[in-house]
Design a protein around this motif. Structure first.
Motif, PDB file in Angstrom:
ATOM      1  N   ASP A  49       0.829  -1.207   0.000  1.00 26.88           N
ATOM      2  CA  ASP A  49       0.000   0.000   0.000  1.00 26.88           C
ATOM      3  C   ASP A  49       0.866   1.260   0.000  1.00 26.88           C
ATOM      4  O   ASP A  49       0.563   2.242  -0.679  1.00 26.88           O
ATOM      5  N   ARG A  50       1.967   1.234   0.762  1.00 22.25           N
ATOM      6  CA  ARG A  50       2.871   2.381   0.777  1.00 22.25           C
ATOM      7  C   ARG A  50       3.609   2.487  -0.554  1.00 22.25           C
ATOM      8  O   ARG A  50       3.785   3.572  -1.106  1.00 22.25           O
ATOM      9  N   ILE A  51       4.043   1.348  -1.089  1.00 19.48           N
ATOM     10  CA  ILE A  51       4.838   1.356  -2.324  1.00 19.48           C
ATOM     11  C   ILE A  51       4.037   1.923  -3.491  1.00 19.48           C
ATOM     12  O   ILE A  51       4.560   2.688  -4.300  1.00 19.48           O
ATOM     13  N   ARG A  52       2.758   1.566  -3.579  1.00 23.31           N
ATOM     14  CA  ARG A  52       1.984   2.013  -4.747  1.00 23.31           C
ATOM     15  C   ARG A  52       1.654   3.498  -4.691  1.00 23.31           C
ATOM     16  O   ARG A  52       1.109   4.044  -5.645  1.00 23.31           O
ATOM     17  N   ARG A  53       1.980   4.174  -3.595  1.00 20.82           N
ATOM     18  CA  ARG A  53       1.793   5.625  -3.489  1.00 20.82           C
ATOM     19  C   ARG A  53       3.107   6.380  -3.621  1.00 20.82           C
ATOM     20  O   ARG A  53       3.170   7.585  -3.399  1.00 20.82           O
TER      21      ARG A  53
END
Length: 541
Positions: A281-285
């Motif tokens: 979730d953090r990576i895709r932002r």
């Protein structure tokens, strides 16, 4: 290698001819000087006068301290190539340096050590050998970069001395110093071929991996050198006695994109889906598109049950390749992408609307252009630019005049977008509209964009328009127009050739007379020569 700035050049000239301000000038050059500046300071580090010598040594050390480790390689090559005839008057003391001068040199601080390190780059092999012998006796760690570079010296004895000096430093208190020179170690592995250093490098690698050196490795996470940071994170992720989540958490907040990218690649290679899910979730932002793309691919390949939601969100990603990727993987879901993007134009947050506008352009048909037109006059620059881009994708030929009007927006990026679209489409029939705009009170960026479009028209027509623009009111635009005319003339018979018709020659001649007072004489003469050449070629036999 970066050249001397005018200010550095002036200070060096004064340094060599002045006796009163030498110390002051050396201090100034130490603060601003480059690698080449350093070269011209070396003779002053050999002077007998203590005050000047110390100032020169301090300046050399200041410049050396600012260098990256990879810069040492270039500096070594540059200094070794200085022949006795290179700047002979200024660098005579450096060229005449003897091994005895090095062996008798007293090292009292870091500035002295930096100077001896630079002496290990000398053209004379005996001087380099003496410098390595002196560095061998030092134990601060600052000597490591100079020793590593001499491992590839063309003199076998110097290579051996440097190797011996490095080997005796395989101690716990030297690990951090070898780590700081990781770029040179990688360079040694990749490019040095006079000796095989595989065993040497394996020993250093074992030092970095040893459990007793974990604090040194973690300290590398905060190094100022990006090569050190990247190496430390990469190594830490592959060590079994360090918690990967601890390293990942630290890596993903780094400003260095390459660290975040290599960490995400590591995550995507692992078999642990739970750990991957924890961080996705953090990576895709992430702000870097390639990282977001990796995250999206990971959803598709590893977590297909969660992929649909991630792909739908990616339809509104700010990067075109990610939107295309999302549409590719959603093609079997029978989603009406045009309706999806059109729906976002009315009920989405303002930062989403520009993406939705471009999305309509990427997926819509000609008739969808009506949904885009209202945004051409929006006060938000991003919306204007997105609308221009979308119209160009949907129905460019029917909106040429719209793009021309879009040129005059005070939003520079939207005007530039319109210019790029018009570059291959503008024709002579549009010039009245463009010229009317050029004479209006619009921004200089608009008028420069119009000049650019004039230069992209048919060559026979563009020269008349560009000449005419040389007489506009604003001097900055006149100067730009003159540059365009000069470029056109330089290209004639080189990049292009054309035979001007009589009416075109007459138009150019008439325009030239009207604007001649604004043109440099050589350009006016070149235009006249062009017209005379066309008259001659067109004369009957």
């Amino acid at each position: 290698m970066k050249q001397l700035t005018p200010k550095e050049q002036g200070l060096l000239e004064e340094l060599y001819r002045s006796d009163e301000r030498k110390v002051e000038i050396l201090h100034s050059l130490g603060k601003m000087g480059s690698m080449i500046t350093l070269t011209f300071l070396l003779p002053f580090a050999l002077e007998k006068g203590e005050e000047v010598r110390k100032a020169a040594l301090a300046a050399v050390h200041q410049i050396t301290s600012r260098l990256r480790k990879q810069d040492f390689i270039g500096l070594d090559q540059y200094i070794r190539r200085l022949t006795p005839y290179s700047n002979r008057n200024q660098l005579a003391a450096w060229h005449e340096l003897l091994p005895e001068d090095i062996r008798n040199f007293s090292i009292n601080d870091e500035a002295d050590l930096s100077f001896i390190g630079i002496c290990s780059f000398h053209r004379n092999g005996y001087v380099r050998e003496a410098a390595i012998e002196v560095l061998l006796k030092q134990a601060t760690g600052a000597e490591i970069p100079f020793l590593l570079i001499r491992l590839n010296d063309w003199q076998p004895k110097i290579r051996y001395l440097a190797f011996k000096a490095c080997k005796v430093r395989f101690r716990p208190n030297y690990v951090k110093h070898f780590l700081e020179s990781i770029f040179l170690l990688k360079h040694l592995s990749a490019y040095y071929n006079r000796e095989k250093f595989s065993d040497f490098l394996e020993e250093i690698d074992a030092m970095f991996r040893h459990p007793d050196n974990r604090d040194v490795l973690r300290s590398g996470f905060r190094s100022k050198d990006p090569d050190v940071r990247r190496f430390c994170f990469d190594l830490a992720l592959n060590l079994h006695d360090i918690d990967p989540d601890e390293v990942i958490a630290d890596a993903l907040i780094q400003k260095d994109t390459m660290i975040r990218l290599q960490t995400v690649r590591y995550l995507c290679r692992q078999d642990d889906n739970e750990r991957l899910r924890k961080w996705l979730d953090r990576i895709r932002r992430d702000v870097f598109p390639s990282i977001r793309q990796l995250a999206l691919q990971a959803y598709v390949d590893r977590l297909p049950e969660e992929a649909t939601d991630a792909l739908l969100a990616a339809l509104l990603d700010g990067h075109k390749s990610i939107r295309e990727m999302a549409r590719f993987y959603l093609r079997d879901k029978k989603i009406d992408f045009v309706a999806f993007y059109l729906g976002k134009l009315v009920d989405a947050e303002e930062q989403v609307i520009p993406i939705a506008i471009v999305g309509v352009g990427e997926t819509g048909v000609k008739a969808d252009d009506q949904s885009i037109l209202p945004f051409l006059h929006h006060e938000n620059e991003r919306l204007q630019r997105a609308a221009v881009k979308a119209l160009a994708m949907l129905n460019p030929d029917d909106h040429i005049e719209v793009f021309i009007r879009a040129l005059q927006t005070n939003k520079r990026s939207a005007s530039r977008e319109a210019r790029q679209i018009l570059a291959d489409r503008v024709e002579l029939r549009h010039t009245d509209m463009l010229w009317e705009m050029l004479e209006k009170d619009v921004g200089l960026h608009v008028k420069k964009n119009i000049l650019f479009l004039f230069s992209k028209m048919n060559k026979a027509d563009s020269i008349s328009l560009l000449l005419r623009a040389c007489a506009v009111q604003e001097k900055e635009i006149r100067d730009d127009a003159i540059l365009h005319v000069e470029y056109w003339l330089n290209g004639y018979n080189r990049r292009f050739y054309l035979r001007l018709k009589d009416e075109q020659c007459e138009k150019i001649s008439h325009t030239l007379e009207a604007v001649r007072k604004f043109l440099p004489e050589d350009i006016a003469e070149s235009v006249e020569s062009l017209l005379a050449q066309n008259d001659k070629e067109g004369a009957p036999l």
